[in-house]
Design an enzyme around this catalytic site. Sequence first.
Site: not given
Lengths: 305, 157
Positions: A40, A63, A65, A79, A93, A175, A212, A215
């Site tokens: 994330t 984001d 995903r 999120k 997480g 991340s 990343d 994400s």
Amino acid sequence: MVAAKSVEAPNIGFDFSNYARNQFFGERLQGIPKATSTGTTIVGVIFGGGDSGEEYGVCLGADTRATGGPIVADKNCEKIHYLTPQIRCCGAGTAADTEFVTNLISSNLELHALSQGRPARVVTAMTMLKQYLFRYQGQVGAHLVLGGVDVTGPQLFTVHAHGSTDKLPYVTMGSGSLAAMAVFESSFRENMKREEAIALVARAIRSGIFNDLGSGSNVDVAVITKNGTENMRNYEMPNERGIKSRNYKFRRGTTAWTKEAVRSLIVSEEIKSTTGAGKDQGGVEVVPVPTGAGAGGEEGMEIDT
Amino acid sequence: MSLRLVPASAQGSTEAHVVSSQATAHPISGTHDTFRHGLKSASQSVQAGNVSALQGRLEKWQETQTRLQQNMQRSTFGLALPLKQAMEIKIASQELHNPLLEQATITGVPLGGSSNLALEVLRGQDETLDAGDFMGGSTSFSEVLDISGVMERSRGI
């Protein structure tokens, strides 16, 4: 005579009866499989006040995903979770853990506000979250960015899964946090205007999305001020699916056939629009529905080019 | 007088009925290996490593917090205050004659954990929700089917 209740352990909500069996399997296999956590990028920033001339606020971004290992589980998940009308929480997480923890704390905050007779503060939410997560020793994998505006002003906190918290003017988690933090470190300044803050948050999330693997998809933004919260779901969609360049439909007649017989399985269909447990309401018009229409019925079934 | 904030790292939990066969496990099936270790016995369930440390911590959590609070109250206000609170909790947790009357709904314990509002107020849990209030874990929220059994157990018959 009054019977005494037998002493029993309080209901902890979680079932540990498979623990020994899982340990056994863990030794037999390469190890106990870990709960897959989502990659994330979530960010938060405080803006306003001072020379900007605008009122204080908090801008949160995330984001969309959700990954399960190497596979994208959800291309457009939410999120940014609701806690109170003026407090929002972004979660990174394990997705189920963030979902349940924020739901539980949201209920507790509502009960708390009702009993105190005033809106809950952001520090209350932070304290409830950290005390809950500390009790579970990090097994509840919820890394959260908590932001909101209350009577004491704009507040922005991070809460890690083991129960530690930080209070900062700009935060990133997940991340993609390093990619997003790089954007913040170069462009953040105090007392930004609202548009500036939204643009900065969107840029930080885009940086996480493109740099990343965990994400991706779209950018969600939430702006909280003392008047309320504005939720901008899918504020930017930098990953729209492109139009396919070639046509994958087959021309009618590609496969030869010798005989054709078409039989409709539905002879006729009548739909009565009713409310109230399906009972017939007088005076409501009955609309016959042409067969073959409906989801995927007519327009999706093109055979000819 | 212990002012412990969190439960000591427990070897296990208080759930004595959880029997685990880790120490006597058969290498292929994972179940109890009667051939090598003899018939199954209750002492196996309390061996270290059979239960999770987190489970013990969670089960002792509420008890540890109340003990901390009682100890602090005793050192600040004297013995009378915690003693009075303990007495009130004991009175409030006395069971009615019939276990069916304790359940507010037909299907069982109401959501929120318990129908004993007075006890929850005394414990300070009436305005918060916890994981155990909406998730059953290993207990089920279903209705009491064997009333005779419950009555016998509560009276120690």
